[in-house]
Design an enzyme around this catalytic site. Structure first.
Site, PDB file in Angstrom:
ATOM      1  N   HIS A  67      21.356  -5.359  34.031  1.00 45.62           N
ATOM      2  CA  HIS A  67      21.865  -4.037  35.248  1.00 45.62           C
ATOM      3  C   HIS A  67      22.466  -4.586  36.130  1.00 45.62           C
ATOM      4  O   HIS A  67      23.102  -4.429  37.460  1.00 45.62           O
ATOM      5  CB  HIS A  67      20.390  -3.125  36.296  1.00 45.62           C
TER       6      HIS A  67
ATOM      7  N   HIS B 256      25.972  -5.535  40.682  1.00 44.40           N
ATOM      8  CA  HIS B 256      25.184  -4.774  40.617  1.00 44.40           C
ATOM      9  C   HIS B 256      25.020  -3.198  40.309  1.00 44.40           C
ATOM     10  O   HIS B 256      25.103  -2.871  41.788  1.00 44.40           O
ATOM     11  CB  HIS B 256      24.132  -4.974  41.675  1.00 44.40           C
TER      12      HIS B 256
END
Length: 161
Positions: free
Chosen positions: A67, A82
């Site tokens: 992620h 992110h």
């Protein structure tokens, strides 16, 4: 380089790692990012459909999670991307990695492909913070507003004097 400045002090331009709506860092729905505890930067909110994520700067991928990833540029500055908020809890569901930790990448090189349906189903925000790690608050200057395409300029950053 300007006289008296080192490569680490030179301004950098950070590209948007994904297409979407530009979100000022103070409006990212996570206090760690909105409070700029990780660094200064911006957020991008993608459309709720599959999308690619590219490197925001040229450099080496020093951290690669399903992620999130960090690319360190030639002067040693790390830029964190992110994807979404709380998406670590998905344990990689919906994320396909297209690069490897340790790879040297060009700015705009594909890093991952994301199918956000699991994140949406879990109620997670898709707003994706992009920050210069360990930079002081409010040192990034937005270069885009409204919507931005992956690989377009998102913000510039310069070390404060």
């Amino acid at each position: 380089m300007s006289q008296g400045l080192t490569a680490r002090d030179e301004p950098i331009v950070v590209l948007s790692p994904l297409s979407g709506r530009v979100v000022p860092i103070a409006e990212v729905p996570d206090p760690v990012f909105s409070g700029q505890m990780v660094g200064s930067g911006a957020g991008v909110e993608p459309a709720p459909e599959a999308f690619d994520v590219v490197s925001p700067v040229a450099g080496k991928i020093v951290k690669l999670l399903p992620h999130a990833f960090v690319v360190v540029d030639a002067s040693g500055r790390g830029v964190l991307t992110h994807v979404g908020i709380d998406t670590v809890k998905l344990k990689g569901e919906g994320f396909t990695i297209l690069a490897a930790q340790g790879d040297q990448v060009a700015a705009g090189a594909p890093i991952m492909r994301v199918d956000p349906q699991a994140a949406i189903a879990a109620g997670y925000s898709l707003v994706s913070p992009v920050v210069v790690l360990d930079s002081k608050a409010d040192t990034a200057t937005l270069l885009a507003e409204g919507s931005v395409a992956a690989g377009e300029q998102l913000f510039s950053w310069v070390r404060p004097a």
